[in-house]
Design an enzyme around this catalytic site. Structure first.
Site, PDB file in Angstrom:
ATOM      1  N   HIS A   1      39.500  30.884  35.567  1.00  0.00           N
ATOM      2  CA  HIS A   1      38.950  30.848  36.931  1.00  0.00           C
ATOM      3  C   HIS A   1      37.468  30.467  36.978  1.00  0.00           C
ATOM      4  O   HIS A   1      36.907  30.267  38.047  1.00  0.00           O
ATOM      5  CB  HIS A   1      39.114  32.204  37.629  1.00  0.00           C
ATOM      6  CG  HIS A   1      38.123  33.232  37.178  1.00  0.00           C
ATOM      7  ND1 HIS A   1      38.290  33.961  36.039  1.00  0.00           N
ATOM      8  CD2 HIS A   1      36.939  33.643  37.711  1.00  0.00           C
ATOM      9  CE1 HIS A   1      37.267  34.790  35.891  1.00  0.00           C
ATOM     10  NE2 HIS A   1      36.424  34.609  36.886  1.00  0.00           N
TER      11      HIS A   1
HETATM   12  C1  UD1 Z   1      34.083  35.327  41.797  1.00  0.00           C
HETATM   13  C2  UD1 Z   1      32.748  35.524  41.094  1.00  0.00           C
HETATM   14  C3  UD1 Z   1      32.966  35.467  39.577  1.00  0.00           C
HETATM   15  C4  UD1 Z   1      34.035  36.433  39.152  1.00  0.00           C
HETATM   16  C5  UD1 Z   1      35.298  36.229  39.960  1.00  0.00           C
HETATM   17  C6  UD1 Z   1      36.310  37.285  39.632  1.00  0.00           C
HETATM   18  C7  UD1 Z   1      30.758  34.657  42.256  1.00  0.00           C
HETATM   19  C8  UD1 Z   1      29.779  33.551  42.329  1.00  0.00           C
HETATM   20  N1  UD1 Z   1      31.806  34.457  41.446  1.00  0.00           N
HETATM   21  O1  UD1 Z   1      34.536  34.028  41.482  1.00  0.00           O
HETATM   22  O2  UD1 Z   1      31.760  35.798  38.933  1.00  0.00           O
HETATM   23  O3  UD1 Z   1      34.307  36.227  37.797  1.00  0.00           O
HETATM   24  O4  UD1 Z   1      34.999  36.304  41.360  1.00  0.00           O
HETATM   25  O5  UD1 Z   1      37.605  36.897  39.940  1.00  0.00           O
HETATM   26  O6  UD1 Z   1      30.588  35.655  42.914  1.00  0.00           O
HETATM   27  N2  UD1 Z   1      40.103  32.722  47.040  1.00  0.00           N
HETATM   28  C9  UD1 Z   1      41.274  32.990  47.716  1.00  0.00           C
HETATM   29  N3  UD1 Z   1      41.559  34.301  47.971  1.00  0.00           N
HETATM   30  C10 UD1 Z   1      40.755  35.339  47.615  1.00  0.00           C
HETATM   31  C11 UD1 Z   1      39.569  35.029  46.933  1.00  0.00           C
HETATM   32  C12 UD1 Z   1      39.253  33.722  46.661  1.00  0.00           C
HETATM   33  O7  UD1 Z   1      42.035  32.102  48.047  1.00  0.00           O
HETATM   34  O8  UD1 Z   1      41.098  36.496  47.890  1.00  0.00           O
HETATM   35  C13 UD1 Z   1      39.807  31.298  46.713  1.00  0.00           C
HETATM   36  C14 UD1 Z   1      39.022  30.578  47.807  1.00  0.00           C
HETATM   37  O9  UD1 Z   1      39.468  29.265  47.839  1.00  0.00           O
HETATM   38  C15 UD1 Z   1      37.601  30.641  47.266  1.00  0.00           C
HETATM   39  C16 UD1 Z   1      37.816  30.555  45.762  1.00  0.00           C
HETATM   40  O10 UD1 Z   1      39.012  31.260  45.530  1.00  0.00           O
HETATM   41  O11 UD1 Z   1      36.810  29.599  47.750  1.00  0.00           O
HETATM   42  C17 UD1 Z   1      36.679  31.168  44.964  1.00  0.00           C
HETATM   43  O12 UD1 Z   1      36.414  32.509  45.372  1.00  0.00           O
HETATM   44  P1  UD1 Z   1      34.946  33.137  45.162  1.00  0.00           P
HETATM   45  O13 UD1 Z   1      34.993  34.590  45.470  1.00  0.00           O
HETATM   46  O14 UD1 Z   1      33.945  32.322  45.845  1.00  0.00           O
HETATM   47  O15 UD1 Z   1      34.681  32.924  43.634  1.00  0.00           O
HETATM   48  P2  UD1 Z   1      35.587  33.299  42.373  1.00  0.00           P
HETATM   49  O16 UD1 Z   1      35.922  32.060  41.657  1.00  0.00           O
HETATM   50  O17 UD1 Z   1      36.701  34.204  42.782  1.00  0.00           O
HETATM   51  N1  UDP Z   2      43.001  40.965  36.280  1.00  0.00           N
HETATM   52  C1  UDP Z   2      44.067  41.454  37.032  1.00  0.00           C
HETATM   53  N2  UDP Z   2      45.022  40.570  37.445  1.00  0.00           N
HETATM   54  C2  UDP Z   2      44.985  39.250  37.142  1.00  0.00           C
HETATM   55  C3  UDP Z   2      43.888  38.762  36.372  1.00  0.00           C
HETATM   56  C4  UDP Z   2      42.902  39.645  35.972  1.00  0.00           C
HETATM   57  O1  UDP Z   2      44.144  42.654  37.307  1.00  0.00           O
HETATM   58  O2  UDP Z   2      45.881  38.516  37.554  1.00  0.00           O
HETATM   59  C5  UDP Z   2      41.948  41.913  35.861  1.00  0.00           C
HETATM   60  C6  UDP Z   2      41.656  41.926  34.383  1.00  0.00           C
HETATM   61  O3  UDP Z   2      42.543  42.783  33.705  1.00  0.00           O
HETATM   62  C7  UDP Z   2      40.221  42.414  34.343  1.00  0.00           C
HETATM   63  C8  UDP Z   2      39.630  41.824  35.611  1.00  0.00           C
HETATM   64  O4  UDP Z   2      40.735  41.500  36.450  1.00  0.00           O
HETATM   65  O5  UDP Z   2      40.169  43.824  34.442  1.00  0.00           O
HETATM   66  C9  UDP Z   2      38.846  40.596  35.278  1.00  0.00           C
HETATM   67  O6  UDP Z   2      38.511  39.938  36.448  1.00  0.00           O
HETATM   68  P1  UDP Z   2      38.266  38.363  36.507  1.00  0.00           P
HETATM   69  O7  UDP Z   2      38.820  37.707  35.311  1.00  0.00           O
HETATM   70  O8  UDP Z   2      38.738  37.923  37.836  1.00  0.00           O
HETATM   71  O9  UDP Z   2      36.669  38.277  36.559  1.00  0.00           O
HETATM   72  P2  UDP Z   2      35.512  38.370  35.459  1.00  0.00           P
HETATM   73  O10 UDP Z   2      35.752  39.566  34.610  1.00  0.00           O
HETATM   74  O11 UDP Z   2      35.526  37.090  34.696  1.00  0.00           O
HETATM   75  O12 UDP Z   2      34.281  38.468  36.281  1.00  0.00           O
END
Ligand code: UD1
Ligand code: UDP
Length: 354
Positions: free
Chosen positions: A203
């Site tokens: 991601h």
């Molecule tokens: C965010 C964090 C990242 C973290 C990740 C955990 C920032 C800059 N990034 O990244 O550090 O590792 O969360 O998962 O804060 N979207 C949906 N549904 C949701 C959420 C997101 O469809 O419930 C889609 C949308 O298209 C959105 C994209 O995912 O634009 C990215 O979501 P966003 O929260 O901006 O960043 P993440 O990649 O999730």
């Molecule tokens: N995780 C989850 N379901 C998923 C993918 C990840 O519960 O489908 C959990 C994972 O076990 C870990 C956390 O989400 O505890 C990590 O989050 P993510 O990878 O989204 O973000 P990051 O840690 O890179 O910020």
């Protein structure tokens, strides 16, 4: 004390689960969900499965560009902070919700507590690196998970208010692994019981937003010929579709799963291939070889200890590690003893009496 806690993204719900439970024994906690993650399987499932208290406020900011998302959070948080007048604001990790929570508090002269402080990738192109550095410099109390984090902060001149309490994600793994074994049927549902498979998550923006990087990753997984379970983050799903990339039959593509399901999938896997921060650590906790599809990591100890390989998005390297990487060293204790939440409470109790 009255403590406002900010959460907004998936890993923050998981980090808050053990901490909120312990904090509420002695303090009043107001929980604010920024709404950065909002799909049921990116948000609600964690509150349900992990018994996290319902948020007192949901800002419902949703998705958007960095500026819009962070800006909306700032506007809405300021109003709540001014009304609630907390003694402290507690933030987790390195997302836009973290930075907004910290910046808004700092401007109102409310002390900021940062859990998972001091991590550095030394790659300022990552939004997370910007969020971490700024949040650390705004914080009065910095709870770090590792010794390396202390050194990182020292190099930036931050030496006061720094406490190595261990990693809250280790608390979560210890608290929920047995519950996951009892409650999650995902291995059975996916016909994976007793089978060998690779678990993958993707991601990170630097991988999804670059067609060549994402293409290399998917080609490596396709060509591995292994059963690969891939709970697809909505960000990645969006980019895979827009680039017209496709998965071959060996990839079991599933929706994002809840934490109990994820722990079961991690526990049952042969190896973990990921670009997630949290998943790298969970691989270590569960003694699974981890292959990290990034050019660097904040969790350098897992690499130094031989349990994590950094392969970037080089197809040949990913494939080589999927086929051949087996850690040779015994694991060292890096992330504390699973008592991070209790350690945090102890420090905050003392802070309150000063
Ligand atoms: C965010 C964090 C990242 C973290 C990740 C955990 C920032 C800059 N990034 O990244 O550090 O590792 O969360 O998962 O804060 N979207 C949906 N549904 C949701 C959420 C997101 O469809 O419930 C889609 C949308 O298209 C959105 C994209 O995912 O634009 C990215 O979501 P966003 O929260 O901006 O960043 P993440 O990649 O999730
Ligand atoms: N995780 C989850 N379901 C998923 C993918 C990840 O519960 O489908 C959990 C994972 O076990 C870990 C956390 O989400 O505890 C990590 O989050 P993510 O990878 O989204 O973000 P990051 O840690 O890179 O910020």
């Amino acid at each position: 004390m009255k403590i406002i806690t900010i959460v907004g993204a998936r890993p923050q719900f998981i980090k808050a689960a053990p901490v909120s439970k312990v904090l509420r024994r002695e303090h009043e906690e107001i929980l604010i969900h920024t709404g950065q993650h909002y799909d049921e399987n990116m948000s609600k499932v964690f509150f349900d499965e992990l018994n996290i208290p319902r948020p007192d406020y949901n800002l419902e900011v949703g998705s958007g560009s960095h500026g819009k998302q962070t800006g909306e959070m700032l506007i809405k948080l300021e109003e709540i902070y001014m009304k609630e007048k907390p003694d402290l604001v507690l933030v987790y990790g390195d997302t836009n919700s973290t930075l907004a929570g910290a910046l808004c508090a700092s401007k109102l002269l409310i002390p900021v507590v940062h859990v998972e402080a001091g991590l550095r990738s030394f790659n300022m192109n990552m939004p997370e690196e910007q969020n971490r550095i700024l949040t650390d410099h705004l914080s009065k109390i910095l709870f770090v998970p590792t010794e390396t984090a202390i050194t990182n902060l020292q190099k930036e001149g931050i030496t006061k208010g720094v406490y190595n309490v261990g990693d809250v994600m280790y608390d979560a793994v210890l608290n929920f692994t047995e519950i996951a074994k009892e409650k999650s049927s995902i291995l059975k549902d996916l016909d994976l019981e007793g089978k060998r498979y690779i678990l993958t998550t993707i991601h990170r923006a630097e991988n999804t937003n670059d067609i060549n990087r994402l293409k290399n990753i998917i080609e490596a997984l396709n060509e591995s010929g292994k059963t690969v379970v891939l709970p697809l983050h909505p960000r990645t799903k969006k980019y895979v579709e827009s680039y017209g990339l496709s998965f071959s039959k060996n990839i079991k593509l599933i929706e994002p799963v809840g934490y109990l399901e994820m722990l079961s999938l991690e526990n049952g896997s042969e190896k973990i291939v990921t670009d997630s921060g949290g998943v790298q650590k969970e691989a270590f906790f569960m003694k699974k070889p981890c292959i990290t599809m990034r050019d660097e990591t904040e969790w350098v100890e897992t690499v130094e200890n031989g349990w994590n390989r950094i392969v970037g998005t080089d197809k040949a390297k990913i494939l080589d590690c999927i086929n051949n990487f087996l850690p040779e060293q015994k694991q060292k204790s890096i992330f504390g003893h699973g008592k991070a939440a209790e350690n945090i409470l102890e420090v905050l109790d003392n802070y309150g009496t000063k």
